[in-house]
Design an enzyme around this catalytic site. Structure first.
Site, PDB file in Angstrom:
ATOM      1  N   ALA A  65      -2.417  -0.188  -3.672  1.00  0.00           N
ATOM      2  CA  ALA A  65      -3.522  -0.829  -4.367  1.00  0.00           C
ATOM      3  C   ALA A  65      -4.017   0.070  -5.494  1.00  0.00           C
ATOM      4  CB  ALA A  65      -4.662  -1.122  -3.397  1.00  0.00           C
ATOM      5  N   GLY A 108      -0.409  -1.449  -0.277  1.00  0.00           N
ATOM      6  CA  GLY A 108      -0.250  -2.838  -0.705  1.00  0.00           C
ATOM      7  C   GLY A 108       1.154  -3.151  -1.164  1.00  0.00           C
ATOM      8  N   GLU A 111       3.041  -3.888   1.918  1.00  0.00           N
ATOM      9  CA  GLU A 111       2.580  -5.198   2.399  1.00  0.00           C
ATOM     10  C   GLU A 111       3.164  -6.328   1.555  1.00  0.00           C
ATOM     11  OE1 GLU A 111      -1.770  -4.319   4.316  1.00  0.00           O
ATOM     12  OE2 GLU A 111      -1.525  -3.892   2.183  1.00  0.00           O
ATOM     13  N   GLU A 131      -3.037   4.102   4.091  1.00  0.00           N
ATOM     14  CA  GLU A 131      -4.470   3.830   3.948  1.00  0.00           C
ATOM     15  C   GLU A 131      -5.337   4.722   4.831  1.00  0.00           C
ATOM     16  OE1 GLU A 131      -2.400  -0.138   2.992  1.00  0.00           O
ATOM     17  OE2 GLU A 131      -2.103   1.557   4.350  1.00  0.00           O
TER      18      GLU A 131
END
Length: 257
Positions: A65, A108, A111, A131
């Protein structure tokens, strides 16, 4: 045209979508996720598109992210994060999605790769959910999809330590289907997508849905869905064409009906 994506429709039946924020290793900000969600929604309606290949750069599929953007949001802002709707739209994409991953696929990025139906990885790829190092946890499917893909022990190790795994390990635990040299990753992903695109579209769509059902339902319910889908396909023109082509020793011409 999107600012954060490169689109290539030169392969018949295939759309190649490349994440393009090279200055930040394709970090996933709201704009990129919004443009990706919108593009997949458009391709969902495009009958000429039979499958999609999603990739990044040679250095990074997506390094996570956008931390600078994330830092600007407090708890209330995160609760109302517009990226949530983007992730939901991406997860609803029903056509075959093949990810070609080189370099980093972290947070991310990992993901997003797991939203794909098939992952082809360069030997230099690294997959991780770091994270925990920021005092948070995965929030776009990283705990749920990862555990289903690699099993409890490996998922716990990746999420709780934040340490990435290499491509070989990713293949051994079932996250990745194939490993290539980095210069051939996209080419191999396109080849797989083209092989799928030549199949009957309705059969491909229902087969994908049936396989995904197996991940989130009990066996009896999954078998009921499979039998229903099989019965639906038995009445299609493509099923008749497939059988005729096999008997006549020729390539089938599927129309999606």
């Amino acid at each position: 045209m999107p600012d954060t994506l490169l689109l290539d429709n030169s392969h018949a039946g295939i759309c190649l979508v490349t994440l393009h924020r090279p200055e930040v290793l394709n970090a996933l900000n709201t704009r990129l996720l919004g443009e990706l969600a919108a593009e997949l929604e458009r391709l969902e309606r495009d009958d000429s598109c039979r499958a999609v290949v999603l990739t990044g750069s040679r250095k990074a599929f997506a390094a996570g992210a956008d931390i600078n953007e994330m830092a600007e949001r407090d708890a209330v802002g995160i609760l109302n994060d517009p990226r949530v709707a983007c992730w939901q739209q991406i997860s609803r994409f029903s056509k075959p999605l093949v990810a070609a991953v080189n370099g980093f696929a972290l947070g991310g990025g990992c993901e997003l790769a797991m939203h794909a139906d098939i992952i082809v990885a360069g030997v230099d790829a690294r997959f991780g959910q770091p994270e925990i190092n920021l005092g948070i946890m995965p929030g776009a499917g990283g705990t749920q999809r990862l555990l289903r893909a690699v099993g409890k022990s490996m998922a716990m190790q990746m999420v709780l330590t934040g340490e990435p795994i290499d491509a070989r390990t990713a293949q051994q635990v079932g996250l990745v289907s194939e490993i290539t040299q980095p210069e051939f990753t996209v080419e191999r992903a396109v080849q797989i997508a083209q092989a799928i695109a030549r199949k009957a579209p309705l059969a491909v769509r229902l087969a994908k849905e049936s396989l995904l059902k197996a991940m989130d339902t009990d066996l009896a319910s999954g078998l009921r869905f499979e039998r229903h889908a099989f019965t639906v396909l038995a009445a299609t023109d493509d099923r008749r064409e497939g059988i005729s082509a096999f008997r006549e020793k020729r390539a089938p011409v599927f129309t999606g009906r």
